[in-house]
Write a protein that holds these residues in place. Structure first.
Motif, PDB file in Angstrom:
ATOM      1  N   VAL A 178     -27.419 -22.920  62.874  1.00 39.13           N
ATOM      2  CA  VAL A 178     -28.050 -23.669  61.491  1.00 39.13           C
ATOM      3  C   VAL A 178     -26.633 -23.345  61.430  1.00 39.13           C
ATOM      4  CG1 VAL A 178     -28.201 -23.231  58.850  1.00 39.13           C
ATOM      5  CG2 VAL A 178     -30.044 -23.343  60.665  1.00 39.13           C
ATOM      6  N   TRP A 179     -25.128 -22.624  61.312  1.00 43.78           N
ATOM      7  CA  TRP A 179     -24.316 -22.484  61.042  1.00 43.78           C
ATOM      8  C   TRP A 179     -23.044 -23.176  61.799  1.00 43.78           C
ATOM      9  CZ3 TRP A 179     -22.904 -21.999  55.922  1.00 43.78           C
ATOM     10  CH2 TRP A 179     -23.990 -21.266  55.045  1.00 43.78           C
ATOM     11  N   GLN A 180     -23.873 -23.353  62.691  1.00 48.67           N
ATOM     12  CA  GLN A 180     -22.497 -24.924  63.961  1.00 48.67           C
ATOM     13  C   GLN A 180     -22.959 -25.568  62.996  1.00 48.67           C
ATOM     14  OE1 GLN A 180     -23.984 -23.608  67.921  1.00 48.67           O
ATOM     15  NE2 GLN A 180     -22.632 -22.078  68.711  1.00 48.67           N
ATOM     16  N   VAL A 181     -24.410 -25.917  62.490  1.00 44.91           N
ATOM     17  CA  VAL A 181     -24.140 -27.440  62.167  1.00 44.91           C
ATOM     18  C   VAL A 181     -23.501 -28.137  60.894  1.00 44.91           C
ATOM     19  CG1 VAL A 181     -26.327 -28.805  61.153  1.00 44.91           C
ATOM     20  CG2 VAL A 181     -26.791 -27.808  63.507  1.00 44.91           C
ATOM     21  N   ARG A 182     -23.717 -26.466  59.807  1.00 44.50           N
ATOM     22  CA  ARG A 182     -23.173 -26.974  59.086  1.00 44.50           C
ATOM     23  C   ARG A 182     -21.389 -27.423  59.264  1.00 44.50           C
ATOM     24  NH1 ARG A 182     -19.897 -26.530  55.885  1.00 44.50           N
ATOM     25  NH2 ARG A 182     -19.540 -26.251  53.957  1.00 44.50           N
ATOM     26  N   ASP A 183     -21.235 -26.324  59.977  1.00 43.33           N
ATOM     27  CA  ASP A 183     -19.974 -26.178  59.715  1.00 43.33           C
ATOM     28  C   ASP A 183     -19.008 -27.422  60.890  1.00 43.33           C
ATOM     29  OD1 ASP A 183     -18.751 -23.520  59.140  1.00 43.33           O
ATOM     30  OD2 ASP A 183     -19.267 -22.761  60.885  1.00 43.33           O
ATOM     31  N   ALA A 184     -19.638 -28.072  61.397  1.00 49.33           N
ATOM     32  CA  ALA A 184     -19.839 -29.571  61.420  1.00 49.33           C
ATOM     33  C   ALA A 184     -19.874 -30.824  61.126  1.00 49.33           C
ATOM     34  CB  ALA A 184     -20.207 -29.744  63.533  1.00 49.33           C
TER      35      ALA A 184
ATOM     36  N   ASP B 243     -26.548 -36.350  62.298  1.00 48.83           N
ATOM     37  CA  ASP B 243     -24.672 -37.339  64.086  1.00 48.83           C
ATOM     38  C   ASP B 243     -24.260 -35.085  63.225  1.00 48.83           C
ATOM     39  OD1 ASP B 243     -25.366 -39.256  62.494  1.00 48.83           O
ATOM     40  OD2 ASP B 243     -23.799 -39.564  60.783  1.00 48.83           O
ATOM     41  N   ALA B 244     -24.343 -33.824  62.287  1.00 50.00           N
ATOM     42  CA  ALA B 244     -24.165 -33.242  63.693  1.00 50.00           C
ATOM     43  C   ALA B 244     -25.168 -31.977  64.348  1.00 50.00           C
ATOM     44  CB  ALA B 244     -23.820 -31.910  62.130  1.00 50.00           C
ATOM     45  N   GLU B 245     -26.343 -32.115  63.937  1.00 55.65           N
ATOM     46  CA  GLU B 245     -27.325 -31.321  64.974  1.00 55.65           C
ATOM     47  C   GLU B 245     -26.975 -32.418  66.753  1.00 55.65           C
ATOM     48  OE1 GLU B 245     -31.414 -30.145  63.034  1.00 55.65           O
ATOM     49  OE2 GLU B 245     -30.868 -32.731  63.193  1.00 55.65           O
ATOM     50  N   GLU B 246     -27.212 -33.701  66.279  1.00 57.79           N
ATOM     51  CA  GLU B 246     -26.314 -34.150  67.586  1.00 57.79           C
ATOM     52  C   GLU B 246     -25.277 -34.515  68.293  1.00 57.79           C
ATOM     53  OE1 GLU B 246     -26.703 -38.619  66.757  1.00 57.79           O
ATOM     54  OE2 GLU B 246     -28.166 -38.510  66.279  1.00 57.79           O
ATOM     55  N   HIS B 247     -23.911 -33.263  67.633  1.00 61.28           N
ATOM     56  CA  HIS B 247     -22.967 -33.299  67.551  1.00 61.28           C
ATOM     57  C   HIS B 247     -22.511 -31.616  68.055  1.00 61.28           C
ATOM     58  CE1 HIS B 247     -18.933 -32.543  68.179  1.00 61.28           C
ATOM     59  NE2 HIS B 247     -18.519 -31.732  67.465  1.00 61.28           N
ATOM     60  N   THR B 248     -23.508 -31.066  67.933  1.00 54.78           N
ATOM     61  CA  THR B 248     -23.432 -29.099  67.999  1.00 54.78           C
ATOM     62  C   THR B 248     -25.026 -29.284  69.915  1.00 54.78           C
ATOM     63  OG1 THR B 248     -25.435 -28.819  66.439  1.00 54.78           O
ATOM     64  CG2 THR B 248     -22.691 -29.075  66.222  1.00 54.78           C
ATOM     65  N   GLY B 249     -25.976 -29.883  69.477  1.00 54.31           N
ATOM     66  CA  GLY B 249     -27.236 -30.239  69.613  1.00 54.31           C
ATOM     67  C   GLY B 249     -28.468 -29.222  69.909  1.00 54.31           C
TER      68      GLY B 249
ATOM     69  N   ASP C 123     -14.580 -17.261  52.839  1.00 50.33           N
ATOM     70  CA  ASP C 123     -14.566 -18.537  53.986  1.00 50.33           C
ATOM     71  C   ASP C 123     -14.350 -19.518  54.319  1.00 50.33           C
ATOM     72  OD1 ASP C 123     -15.953 -18.246  56.692  1.00 50.33           O
ATOM     73  OD2 ASP C 123     -17.823 -18.384  55.496  1.00 50.33           O
ATOM     74  N   PRO C 124     -13.880 -20.066  53.762  1.00 54.35           N
ATOM     75  CA  PRO C 124     -13.687 -21.183  54.252  1.00 54.35           C
ATOM     76  C   PRO C 124     -13.812 -22.280  55.135  1.00 54.35           C
ATOM     77  CG  PRO C 124     -11.267 -20.401  53.953  1.00 54.35           C
ATOM     78  CD  PRO C 124     -11.871 -19.344  53.834  1.00 54.35           C
ATOM     79  N   GLY C 125     -13.880 -23.571  55.699  1.00 55.82           N
ATOM     80  CA  GLY C 125     -15.131 -23.962  56.476  1.00 55.82           C
ATOM     81  C   GLY C 125     -14.214 -23.906  57.903  1.00 55.82           C
TER      82      GLY C 125
ATOM     83  N   GLU D  38     -25.290 -24.221  50.236  1.00 52.45           N
ATOM     84  CA  GLU D  38     -24.868 -24.551  50.447  1.00 52.45           C
ATOM     85  C   GLU D  38     -25.716 -26.201  50.232  1.00 52.45           C
ATOM     86  OE1 GLU D  38     -21.237 -25.402  51.903  1.00 52.45           O
ATOM     87  OE2 GLU D  38     -21.798 -23.808  50.508  1.00 52.45           O
ATOM     88  N   PHE D  39     -25.193 -27.245  49.837  1.00 52.70           N
ATOM     89  CA  PHE D  39     -26.148 -28.528  50.120  1.00 52.70           C
ATOM     90  C   PHE D  39     -25.615 -30.206  51.290  1.00 52.70           C
ATOM     91  CE2 PHE D  39     -22.963 -30.361  46.862  1.00 52.70           C
ATOM     92  CZ  PHE D  39     -22.738 -31.771  47.704  1.00 52.70           C
ATOM     93  N   MET D  40     -26.640 -30.632  52.062  1.00 55.99           N
ATOM     94  CA  MET D  40     -26.089 -31.777  52.715  1.00 55.99           C
ATOM     95  C   MET D  40     -27.282 -32.258  52.692  1.00 55.99           C
ATOM     96  SD  MET D  40     -26.035 -28.829  55.741  1.00 55.99           S
ATOM     97  CE  MET D  40     -26.013 -27.785  54.599  1.00 55.99           C
ATOM     98  N   GLU D  41     -27.055 -33.942  52.859  1.00 55.71           N
ATOM     99  CA  GLU D  41     -28.263 -34.762  53.069  1.00 55.71           C
ATOM    100  C   GLU D  41     -28.378 -35.010  54.543  1.00 55.71           C
ATOM    101  OE1 GLU D  41     -27.170 -38.396  49.639  1.00 55.71           O
ATOM    102  OE2 GLU D  41     -25.737 -37.167  49.840  1.00 55.71           O
ATOM    103  N   ARG D  42     -29.692 -35.403  54.667  1.00 55.71           N
ATOM    104  CA  ARG D  42     -29.792 -35.384  56.132  1.00 55.71           C
ATOM    105  C   ARG D  42     -29.544 -36.388  57.120  1.00 55.71           C
ATOM    106  NH1 ARG D  42     -32.840 -33.747  59.503  1.00 55.71           N
ATOM    107  NH2 ARG D  42     -33.894 -35.164  61.220  1.00 55.71           N
ATOM    108  N   ASP D  43     -28.810 -37.494  56.546  1.00 60.87           N
ATOM    109  CA  ASP D  43     -28.049 -38.602  57.327  1.00 60.87           C
ATOM    110  C   ASP D  43     -27.068 -37.752  58.116  1.00 60.87           C
ATOM    111  OD1 ASP D  43     -25.948 -38.596  55.011  1.00 60.87           O
ATOM    112  OD2 ASP D  43     -25.330 -40.438  55.686  1.00 60.87           O
ATOM    113  N   ILE D  44     -26.424 -36.694  57.602  1.00 64.34           N
ATOM    114  CA  ILE D  44     -25.180 -35.846  57.836  1.00 64.34           C
ATOM    115  C   ILE D  44     -25.010 -34.468  58.746  1.00 64.34           C
ATOM    116  CG2 ILE D  44     -24.875 -34.601  56.301  1.00 64.34           C
ATOM    117  CD1 ILE D  44     -21.679 -35.009  56.389  1.00 64.34           C
TER     118      ILE D  44
END
Length: 472
Positions: free
Chosen positions: A331-337, A265-271, A138-140, A256-262
């Motif tokens: 959730v996974w739309q945000v991760r993939d973005a 941005d991904a939430e804004e991008h995907t809505g 499952d590559p991104g 998976e791990f991700m930091e808040r700042d990114i």
């Protein structure tokens, strides 16, 4: 230094006779897309011709012609790579496999599927699911081609449970640089039959042979899956939870791990506003996103109870259960973005996808962020906490390209040295291409590097297949 032949008008006519005039592009018909991959900082290189064959036989004929006249050939799939692996450094011919996009045959009794290299991952996943089966890698980048996945040994988010592409390739038809067709492997799951030439080709980035058919292992489709968001105060606390998750017998599909700042941005991008910014007045700095799959929801939630205990002991603010289809999709739309938003936010971009032992992630990230701060370069990151594969990006805004390249190179040099010190590797899944060759040699040492170069010479004594990549 290899001396390559000239791709004359006569040779181009012969290429046209092999693949068809409409499938042999020259001059202005060669679009810009064929000159670079998805990381343009590594340069654009214009081929003299682009061939789009439709079969193994056409690939073999192109290679026989190019071998006879010492014409360099660069193999290209969907072009979604990030290390300059499919760019024609020496001109010549780009051989694009995207017309070879057939899903040829299922063998459900033996859980295999035979495909051509131009099949896109997203299409294969959907088609396999329609047959009630599961292809785990499952590559991104879901629009990448299966051929590209094979020759880079693509990993992705499910590698922590299911392994990488290498673990699903049972057999392949390949064309050697000479034009000879070779069948590697068999549609069986065990072998102890001499050197594995198949596994040399897997991950070789198109430098040893051209993959034209692939037999892939499939598995039964999990009946249920649920994702869980674990918010933490910071990345150190988040990553500290990972060894406990892995040791608890939960058999997670992904961590998976991700930091808040990114994430913002991904939430804004995907809505999709799906990750909490604070919990009970506590500001969230990082997240662990865990997916569990299994035979049914009851079985998953038995494991989820243990996950909740681990989360509490590790200092997570909460555990959010994501089990509704619409929630999981958001959730996974945000991760993939995440990569998309990094690209959109950067005038200039360079990347590394190092892999380190998972418990070394916080220290390594802290080190790289510190180096970036010293050099005045913004660093952004996310990645696969379960297997230690980190995607780290140097972002250049407000500086010229040469200045950015110098700063990024300084970050890379120190980061790769630290990675090696921690027992890591240069690349977890993106490969080496031409961008990471020096770091590979430094990491593996001269002896191993020369062995790789020797293997390349055995397969490709003329040095015509994807020259300038990986080694040599």
């Amino acid at each position: 230094m290899t001396r390559y032949g000239e791709l004359t008008a006569e040779l181009i006519q012969q290429l046209e006779s092999i693949v068809g005039a409409d499938n042999c592009l020259t001059d202005n018909a060669i679009g810009d897309d064929y000159t670079h991959d998805e990381m343009p900082i590594y340069g654009s290189y214009v081929p003299q011709a682009v061939c789009l064959p439709a079969s193994t036989e056409e690939v073999a004929a192109v290679m026989r012609l190019c071998s006879e006249h010492s014409i360099p050939v660069t193999v290209r799939g969907a072009g979604t790579g990030l290390v300059g692996g499919c760019v024609p450094l020496f001109g010549g011919v780009v051989l694009c496999t995207m017309r070879m996009d057939g899903i040829l045959e299922y063998d459900k009794e033996n859980l295999t599927v035979r495909v051509q290299p131009g099949v896109r991952l997203c299409d294969l996943i959907d088609d396999v699911a329609a047959h009630g089966l599961f292809y785990p890698p499952d590559p991104g980048e879901k629009t990448g081609s299966i051929g590209g996945n094979v020759v880079t040994n693509a990993g992705g988010m499910r590698a922590v449970k299911y392994g990488t592409t290498r673990d699903y390739v049972l057999a392949a038809t390949v064309v050697l640089p000479s034009g000879e067709v070779l069948e590697l492997g068999r549609a069986v799951t065990k072998t102890s039959s001499g050197y594995s030439l198949l596994h040399l080709v897997i991950g070789s980035e198109g430098t040893l042979a051209i993959v034209t058919e692939i037999t892939l292992k499939l598995v039964p489709k999990p009946e249920a899956s649920t994702s869980f968001i674990m918010p933490f105060a910071d990345i150190d606390a988040a990553i500290a939870s990972v060894p406990f998750i892995r040791l608890a017998g939960l058999d997670p599909q992904s961590i998976e791990f991700m930091e808040r700042d990114i994430v913002v941005d991904a939430e804004e991008h995907t809505g999709n506003q799906v990750f909490p910014g604070d919990v009970d007045g506590e500001a969230v700095g990082a997240y662990i996103l865990v997916t569990l799959d299994g035979s049914d929801e009851d079985e998953i939630f038995q494991r989820a109870e243990k996950l909740a205990e681990i989360a509490e002991e590790a200092g997570a603010f909460d555990v959010l259960v994501i089990d509704q289809p619409s929630e999981k999709e958001a959730v996974w739309q945000v991760r993939d973005a995440l990569l998309t938003v990094i690209e959109h936010d950067a005038d200039l971009l360079d990347e590394m996808d190092v892999v380190v032992p998972p418990n070394k992630i916080p220290g390594f990230l802290g080190y790289v962020y510190g180096v970036g701060a010293e050099l005045g370069l913004r660093i952004r990151s996310f990645g696969h906490a379960g297997d230690g594969n980190l995607h780290i990006y140097c972002v250049g805004n407000g500086m010229d390209e040469e200045q950015f390249k110098q700063k990024a190179a300084a970050v890379m040099e120190q980061a790769y040295a630290k990675c090696s010190e921690l027992g890591g590797q240069v690349s977890g899944e993106h490969g080496i291409g031409h961008a990471k060759k020096a770091y590979l040699r430094e990491s593996v040492g001269d002896t191993a590097y020369e062995l790789m170069t020797g293997i390349k010479k055995v397969f490709d004594p003329q040095g015509i297949l994807n020259p300038g990549k990986v080694c040599g």
